[in-house]
Design a protein around this motif. Structure first.
Motif, PDB file in Angstrom:
ATOM      1  N   PRO A 119       0.803  -1.230   0.000  1.00 41.42           N
ATOM      2  CA  PRO A 119       0.000   0.000   0.000  1.00 41.42           C
ATOM      3  C   PRO A 119       0.834   1.278   0.000  1.00 41.42           C
ATOM      4  CG  PRO A 119      -0.147  -1.114   2.121  1.00 41.42           C
ATOM      5  CD  PRO A 119       0.600  -2.023   1.229  1.00 41.42           C
ATOM      6  N   SER A 120       2.114   1.183   0.437  1.00 34.22           N
ATOM      7  CA  SER A 120       2.945   2.400   0.421  1.00 34.22           C
ATOM      8  C   SER A 120       4.389   2.046   0.075  1.00 34.22           C
ATOM      9  CB  SER A 120       2.875   3.107   1.775  1.00 34.22           C
ATOM     10  OG  SER A 120       3.317   2.217   2.773  1.00 34.22           O
ATOM     11  N   HIS A 121       5.183   3.091  -0.189  1.00 30.22           N
ATOM     12  CA  HIS A 121       6.595   2.885  -0.523  1.00 30.22           C
ATOM     13  C   HIS A 121       7.384   2.528   0.741  1.00 30.22           C
ATOM     14  CE1 HIS A 121       6.520   4.329  -4.710  1.00 30.22           C
ATOM     15  NE2 HIS A 121       5.498   5.049  -4.288  1.00 30.22           N
ATOM     16  N   ALA A 122       8.285   1.558   0.622  1.00 27.46           N
ATOM     17  CA  ALA A 122       9.086   1.148   1.785  1.00 27.46           C
ATOM     18  C   ALA A 122       9.868   2.337   2.351  1.00 27.46           C
ATOM     19  CB  ALA A 122      10.039   0.030   1.369  1.00 27.46           C
ATOM     20  N   GLU A 123      10.255   3.267   1.485  1.00 30.11           N
ATOM     21  CA  GLU A 123      11.087   4.411   1.923  1.00 30.11           C
ATOM     22  C   GLU A 123      10.276   5.492   2.637  1.00 30.11           C
ATOM     23  OE1 GLU A 123      10.894   3.160  -1.059  1.00 30.11           O
ATOM     24  OE2 GLU A 123      12.885   2.705  -1.844  1.00 30.11           O
ATOM     25  N   CYS A 124       8.937   5.459   2.470  1.00 24.88           N
ATOM     26  CA  CYS A 124       8.109   6.565   2.972  1.00 24.88           C
ATOM     27  C   CYS A 124       7.274   6.109   4.165  1.00 24.88           C
ATOM     28  CB  CYS A 124       7.188   7.080   1.871  1.00 24.88           C
ATOM     29  SG  CYS A 124       8.050   7.530   0.364  1.00 24.88           S
ATOM     30  N   VAL A 125       7.786   6.363   5.371  1.00 22.16           N
ATOM     31  CA  VAL A 125       7.033   5.933   6.558  1.00 22.16           C
ATOM     32  C   VAL A 125       6.301   7.099   7.203  1.00 22.16           C
ATOM     33  CG1 VAL A 125       8.412   3.894   7.089  1.00 22.16           C
ATOM     34  CG2 VAL A 125       9.151   6.123   7.950  1.00 22.16           C
ATOM     35  N   ASP A 126       6.713   8.336   6.897  1.00 20.93           N
ATOM     36  CA  ASP A 126       6.033   9.527   7.407  1.00 20.93           C
ATOM     37  C   ASP A 126       6.270  10.676   6.414  1.00 20.93           C
ATOM     38  OD1 ASP A 126       8.673  10.212   7.800  1.00 20.93           O
ATOM     39  OD2 ASP A 126       8.634   9.857   9.947  1.00 20.93           O
ATOM     40  N   ILE A 127       5.721  11.862   6.714  1.00 26.83           N
ATOM     41  CA  ILE A 127       5.823  12.936   5.718  1.00 26.83           C
ATOM     42  C   ILE A 127       7.278  13.375   5.491  1.00 26.83           C
ATOM     43  CG2 ILE A 127       3.480  13.884   5.775  1.00 26.83           C
ATOM     44  CD1 ILE A 127       4.334  15.869   7.823  1.00 26.83           C
ATOM     45  N   GLU A 128       8.089  13.307   6.554  1.00 18.01           N
ATOM     46  CA  GLU A 128       9.482  13.735   6.431  1.00 18.01           C
ATOM     47  C   GLU A 128      10.227  12.826   5.448  1.00 18.01           C
ATOM     48  OE1 GLU A 128      11.206  14.255  10.313  1.00 18.01           O
ATOM     49  OE2 GLU A 128      13.182  14.598   9.413  1.00 18.01           O
ATOM     50  N   SER A 129      10.066  11.508   5.652  1.00 17.36           N
ATOM     51  CA  SER A 129      10.776  10.569   4.772  1.00 17.36           C
ATOM     52  C   SER A 129      10.192  10.612   3.357  1.00 17.36           C
ATOM     53  CB  SER A 129      10.734   9.151   5.332  1.00 17.36           C
ATOM     54  OG  SER A 129       9.412   8.774   5.638  1.00 17.36           O
ATOM     55  N   ALA A 130       8.884  10.904   3.250  1.00 19.57           N
ATOM     56  CA  ALA A 130       8.267  10.973   1.915  1.00 19.57           C
ATOM     57  C   ALA A 130       8.880  12.118   1.106  1.00 19.57           C
ATOM     58  CB  ALA A 130       6.761  11.146   2.039  1.00 19.57           C
ATOM     59  N   VAL A 131       9.022  13.282   1.747  1.00 20.39           N
ATOM     60  CA  VAL A 131       9.581  14.442   1.034  1.00 20.39           C
ATOM     61  C   VAL A 131      11.052  14.179   0.685  1.00 20.39           C
ATOM     62  CG1 VAL A 131      10.092  16.916   1.189  1.00 20.39           C
ATOM     63  CG2 VAL A 131       7.926  16.029   2.080  1.00 20.39           C
ATOM     64  N   SER A 132      11.786  13.551   1.621  1.00 20.64           N
ATOM     65  CA  SER A 132      13.197  13.240   1.337  1.00 20.64           C
ATOM     66  C   SER A 132      13.292  12.278   0.152  1.00 20.64           C
ATOM     67  CB  SER A 132      13.871  12.572   2.537  1.00 20.64           C
ATOM     68  OG  SER A 132      13.729  13.369   3.654  1.00 20.64           O
ATOM     69  N   PHE A 133      12.353  11.339   0.095  1.00 24.50           N
ATOM     70  CA  PHE A 133      12.395  10.360  -1.006  1.00 24.50           C
ATOM     71  C   PHE A 133      12.165  11.042  -2.358  1.00 24.50           C
ATOM     72  CE2 PHE A 133      10.283   6.901  -3.553  1.00 24.50           C
ATOM     73  CZ  PHE A 133      11.436   6.157  -3.735  1.00 24.50           C
ATOM     74  N   ILE A 134      11.244  12.011  -2.377  1.00 22.73           N
ATOM     75  CA  ILE A 134      10.986  12.740  -3.635  1.00 22.73           C
ATOM     76  C   ILE A 134      12.280  13.433  -4.083  1.00 22.73           C
ATOM     77  CG2 ILE A 134       9.678  14.630  -4.718  1.00 22.73           C
ATOM     78  CD1 ILE A 134       7.426  14.004  -2.590  1.00 22.73           C
ATOM     79  N   SER A 135      12.958  14.113  -3.135  1.00 23.36           N
ATOM     80  CA  SER A 135      14.215  14.805  -3.472  1.00 23.36           C
ATOM     81  C   SER A 135      15.251  13.803  -3.974  1.00 23.36           C
ATOM     82  CB  SER A 135      14.825  15.487  -2.257  1.00 23.36           C
ATOM     83  OG  SER A 135      13.941  16.369  -1.711  1.00 23.36           O
ATOM     84  N   HIS A 136      15.281  12.637  -3.306  1.00 23.72           N
ATOM     85  CA  HIS A 136      16.266  11.618  -3.698  1.00 23.72           C
ATOM     86  C   HIS A 136      16.039  11.179  -5.153  1.00 23.72           C
ATOM     87  CE1 HIS A 136      19.017   8.267  -3.276  1.00 23.72           C
ATOM     88  NE2 HIS A 136      18.077   7.466  -3.766  1.00 23.72           N
TER      89      HIS A 136
END
Ligand SMILES: Cc1cc2nc3c(=O)[nH]c(=O)nc-3n(C[C@H](O)[C@H](O)[C@H](O)COP(=O)(O)O)c2cc1C
Length: 509
Positions: free
Chosen positions: A291-308
């Motif tokens: 249901p979600s990306h392994a890298e994105c556990v909260d909003i902080e990690s989600a935004v970091s993943f987009i930048s990555h």
């Protein structure tokens, strides 16, 4: 043995293909041996055999006839008396769902480049809930319009920004949900029309790349095509993939309107050897993405993943989501602001969106519909002062210029559609996308059914559809007195006081 009597028209058509010539031979023999009069029946059967062969091999315009021969003609006969039957007995032209006959006919006419002017009067309700576009007292001329170019990635100085010249995208549909010939049809059509096509979450976009149109590579939660052994992003695989010239942008799918909160689903009926190899999945089992990306556990990690992903791909990177809890979206945007890291676009997908396969409860009951969701997202971005940091792409039953225009007034920069292009390619809304039995050959891997799709002809229809949509959007734009899509705003809409849209303008959540 289930004891059920099930009519499988495809099998019946195969049987007909053999039975008709066989009966022709038998009647011919009967004419020779039993009675001369059998020759009259033989002549009728020779005619049927020839007609069947012509439908299947001698024409390309009607996919159904190419697949079903004279049996397919039954549909057209019924269809031709359909208006009368519906008027007296069944549904009227505005009742069917998800798309009623009026909406489908509008797409078919645009795709076949037939004049779509209507007569006598609108069949829409002019009641207290219908949203309308406000026209100007002094409309402008087409020659005064500004080009509707949209450049993705310009806001953050992306090293490889992408300029879309017409504001249309073919929405994500994977090879898997679609058969090979459908992928080729859409990709060829996108190339002819000069628009973008989204690969969907099906992994390495082999056929898309062969057709050479401009592509958005979609990364779903399973990351087919770019994942490591743990299901996380393999940076090197992404770098190798985006080295393909045709891949212009990358979209990270957070959720999809038809099943927000659930990962992608590809039913086992559609897992061929090729798809099993491309996605690295087993045959004979449904493929259910997390249901979600392994890298994105909260909003902080989600935004970091987009930048990555922006850093690794060096391309414009967007996210796709269906609006749910508004405060979460506000939190996400606030975090983008805090990290000074924004996706290059956000695709807002309405809960009325389609899917190759989704649980009915999710399709019917989860997620916010496009218009209120789009309005809410645009408001939050504006309130937080960051609307100018990214583009908004909108999807969710935007198959005709009327709804498309409303979405543009609610904040969308670009219109995205999946089923609009399926209809343009001849989809008859058989509602069989998940069972591998699509009678038109779009959402199936059955070679026998896929052959109904004539790629060149249907690609031209995709182009016609885009040309005619653009024409209508430009005319509507002129009527508002605006010179470009970017000048449109909520004020260009008449929203009656009972419309649900108001709730999303004033309520915080
Ligand atoms: C056959 C089919 C396959 C789809 N596959 C995907 C997919 O791989 N990824 C995704 O994000 N959305 C997928 N979608 C959803 C569409 O991309 C789109 O968001 C949705 O259908 C709304 O657009 P529409 O109302 O114009 O169809 C699919 C839809 C259909 C009909």
């Amino acid at each position: 043995m289930t004891g059920k009597l099930v009519v499988n028209l495809h099998k019946l058509a195969r049987f007909t293909n053999i039975a008709i010539p066989l009966l022709t031979g038998l009647f011919f023999l009967a004419g020779l041996r039993i009675s001369f009069y059998f020759h009259f029946i033989t002549v009728a059967f020779i005619f049927l055999t020839a007609l069947n062969a012509f439908y299947r091999f001698g024409q390309k315009g009607h996919s159904l006839l190419r697949n079903f021969g004279i049996l397919g003609q039954g549909r057209y006969i019924l269809e031709s008396i359909g208006p009368e039957l519906r008027q007296y007995l069944f549904l009227n032209d505005t009742e069917e769902r998800p798309f009623n006959r009026n909406e489908r006919s509008e797409v078919y006419r645009k795709a076949q480049d037939i004049n779509s002017a209507s007569s006598f009067g609108s069949q829409k309700n002019f009641d207290s809930t219908e949203v309308k576009v406000r026209h100007a007292l002094f409309p402008i001329r087409k020659k005064d319009l500004k080009p509707s170019n949209v450049t993705f990635g310009e806001e953050r100085g992306c090293p490889n920004p992408y300029t879309l010249k017409r504001p249309f995208i073919i929405s994500a549909m994977s090879f898997g949900a679609l058969g090979e010939r459908a992928v080729r049809t859409f990709a060829r059509g996108a190339k002819q029309a000069g628009i973008l096509m989204n690969t969907g979450e099906g992994g390495y976009p082999k056929y898309h790349l062969e057709e050479g149109c401009d592509l958005i590579f979609q990364m779903g939660t399973a990351k087919f095509g770019v994942r490591d052994d743990e299901g996380r992003l393999d940076d090197q695989k992404l770098r190798d993939l985006v080295a393909n010239d045709s891949i212009k942008m990358v979209e990270i799918k957070f959720s999809q309107g038809a099943k927000p909160g659930k990962g992608g689903l590809l039913p086992k009926e559609k897992i061929t050897d090729e798809i099993s190899a491309l996605r690295g999945v087993r045959k004979g089992e449904d493929v259910v993405s997390p249901p979600s990306h392994a890298e994105c556990v909260d909003i902080e990690s989600a935004v970091s993943f987009i930048s990555h992903v922006q850093e690794v791909s060096q391309l414009p990177v967007g996210i796709k989501l269906c609006m749910g809890i508004s405060s979460e979206f506000r939190g996400l945007v606030s975090e983008m602001k805090r990290q000074n890291a924004f996706p290059d676009w956000i695709t807002i997908d309405g809960s009325e969106g389609g899917s190759g396969a989704a649980p009915k409860s999710f399709m019917d009951r989860v997620g916010i519909p496009l218009f209120p969701g789009l309005k809410r997202a645009n408001n939050i971005l504006t309130e937080l002062g960051v609307r100018n940091r990214l583009k908004i792409v909108a999807s969710g039953k935007l198959v005709g210029p009327g709804r498309q225009m409303i979405a543009l007034c609610l904040g969308a920069d670009v219109i995205c559609s999946a089923r609009g292009y399926m209809l343009a390619a001849g989809c008859i809304q058989a509602m069989q996308c998940g069972s591998n039995t699509c009678p038109i050959g779009i959402t199936t891997h059955d070679p026998d059914l896929q052959r109904g799709l004539d790629i060149d002809l249907k690609a031209t229809r995709i182009k016609n559809y885009v040309d005619n949509l653009e024409h209508d959007i430009e005319e509507l734009l002129c009527s508002t007195g605006c010179r470009s899509i970017s000048e449109l705003s909520f004020d260009h809409l008449y929203v009656p006081k009972d419309s649900t849209l108001h709730a999303y303008v004033t309520k915080p959540n």
